[in-house]
Design a protein around this motif. Structure first.
Motif, PDB file in Angstrom:
ATOM      1  N   MET A 197      61.568  26.992 -21.509  1.00  0.00           N
ATOM      2  CA  MET A 197      60.692  26.230 -22.193  1.00  0.00           C
ATOM      3  C   MET A 197      60.529  24.979 -21.158  1.00  0.00           C
ATOM      4  N   GLY A 198      59.313  24.518 -21.342  1.00  0.00           N
ATOM      5  CA  GLY A 198      58.760  23.399 -20.582  1.00  0.00           C
ATOM      6  C   GLY A 198      59.715  22.004 -20.759  1.00  0.00           C
ATOM      7  N   ARG A 199      60.305  21.272 -19.569  1.00  0.00           N
ATOM      8  CA  ARG A 199      61.171  20.247 -20.167  1.00  0.00           C
ATOM      9  C   ARG A 199      60.423  19.182 -20.779  1.00  0.00           C
ATOM     10  N   LEU A 249      53.300  29.993 -25.908  1.00  0.00           N
ATOM     11  CA  LEU A 249      53.758  29.110 -26.679  1.00  0.00           C
ATOM     12  C   LEU A 249      55.098  29.788 -27.400  1.00  0.00           C
ATOM     13  N   PRO A 250      55.951  28.815 -27.798  1.00  0.00           N
ATOM     14  CA  PRO A 250      57.446  29.313 -28.151  1.00  0.00           C
ATOM     15  C   PRO A 250      57.019  29.498 -29.767  1.00  0.00           C
ATOM     16  N   THR A 251      58.084  30.433 -30.333  1.00  0.00           N
ATOM     17  CA  THR A 251      57.959  30.660 -31.879  1.00  0.00           C
ATOM     18  C   THR A 251      58.335  29.446 -32.315  1.00  0.00           C
ATOM     19  N   GLU A 252      58.246  29.027 -33.659  1.00  0.00           N
ATOM     20  CA  GLU A 252      58.765  28.190 -34.536  1.00  0.00           C
ATOM     21  C   GLU A 252      60.314  28.110 -34.242  1.00  0.00           C
ATOM     22  N   ALA A 253      60.800  29.390 -34.447  1.00  0.00           N
ATOM     23  CA  ALA A 253      62.353  29.407 -34.495  1.00  0.00           C
ATOM     24  C   ALA A 253      62.718  29.090 -33.086  1.00  0.00           C
ATOM     25  N   GLU A 254      62.156  29.325 -31.927  1.00  0.00           N
ATOM     26  CA  GLU A 254      62.362  28.895 -30.605  1.00  0.00           C
ATOM     27  C   GLU A 254      62.391  27.503 -30.656  1.00  0.00           C
ATOM     28  N   TRP A 255      61.427  26.728 -30.958  1.00  0.00           N
ATOM     29  CA  TRP A 255      61.092  25.616 -30.664  1.00  0.00           C
ATOM     30  C   TRP A 255      62.340  24.868 -31.637  1.00  0.00           C
TER      31      TRP A 255
END
Length: 200
Positions: free
Chosen positions: A46-48, A119-125
């Motif tokens: 994920m982007g920092r 884009l990350p999933t909602e769960a990943e985010w």
């Protein structure tokens, strides 16, 4: 980013299981934040920080065909006004970006770098935002501590701020709370989460 002097940092996020959503006892909780469910997340990067204008502008300024009609697919449609609204550009996160434009930026970035971005999933985010915690914020549950980790109504002076000025969470991610809204891959359906987990 090839063809530019622009760089950005990615952070490896280890996989794991977490309780997604908020407990009913949490103050300020919205009904669509539950019920809590255990979710398994695979490792990802994920982007920092939030995507800055400098990164997004590489796509906008790329020598790509532009549709005569606004489509958000080939490259961003020329803006009708300064999309920073005079709040800042250098080091600031890109704002006023549609969901399809965010996805297309990831597709373009994948093409020019040779590495897959999405884009990350909602769960990943949420998993990355929580960074192993189960409190309202990754820095705990004390509102007094939040100002060291986030820009929000009480300290942002009604504007957004350059990325990475506040303390990162335990996994090294900045601005996961506050500053600007961030897109995820999932479609927003207000009652789907509860319906899928038997609480509708």
């Amino acid at each position: 980013i090839p063809g530019s002097a622009v760089t950005f940092d990615m952070v490896p996020i280890h996989g794991g299981t977490f309780a997604m959503g908020s407990p009913e006892s949490e103050g300020g909780r919205a009904e669509h934040e539950g019920p809590q469910v255990q979710v398994q997340v695979a490792p990802f990067w994920m982007g920092r920080c939030e995507v800055r204008w400098a990164e997004y502008d590489c796509w906008y300024e790329a020598d790509l065909p532009q549709s005569k009609q606004p489509d958000g697919l080939s490259k961003p449609t020329p803006p009708y006004t300064d999309m920073t609204f005079n709040m800042g550009r250098d080091g600031y996160p890109a704002i006023c970006v549609s969901h399809i434009a965010a996805r297309q930026y990831c597709a373009w970035l994948s093409k020019v770098t040779g590495r897959f971005y999405r884009l990350p999933t909602e769960a990943e985010w949420e998993y990355a935002c929580r960074a192993g915690t189960d409190t309202p914020w990754s820095c705990g549950d004390d509102p007094a501590a939040l100002a060291e980790h986030a820009w929000f109504a009480d300290n942002a002076a009604e504007k957004y701020h350059p990325v990475g000025q506040k303390q990162p969470n335990a996994w090294g991610l900045c601005d996961m709370h506050g500053n600007v809204a961030e897109w995820v891959a999932d479609t927003w359906v207000p009652d789907l989460f509860a319906a899928e987990h038997g609480a509708a």
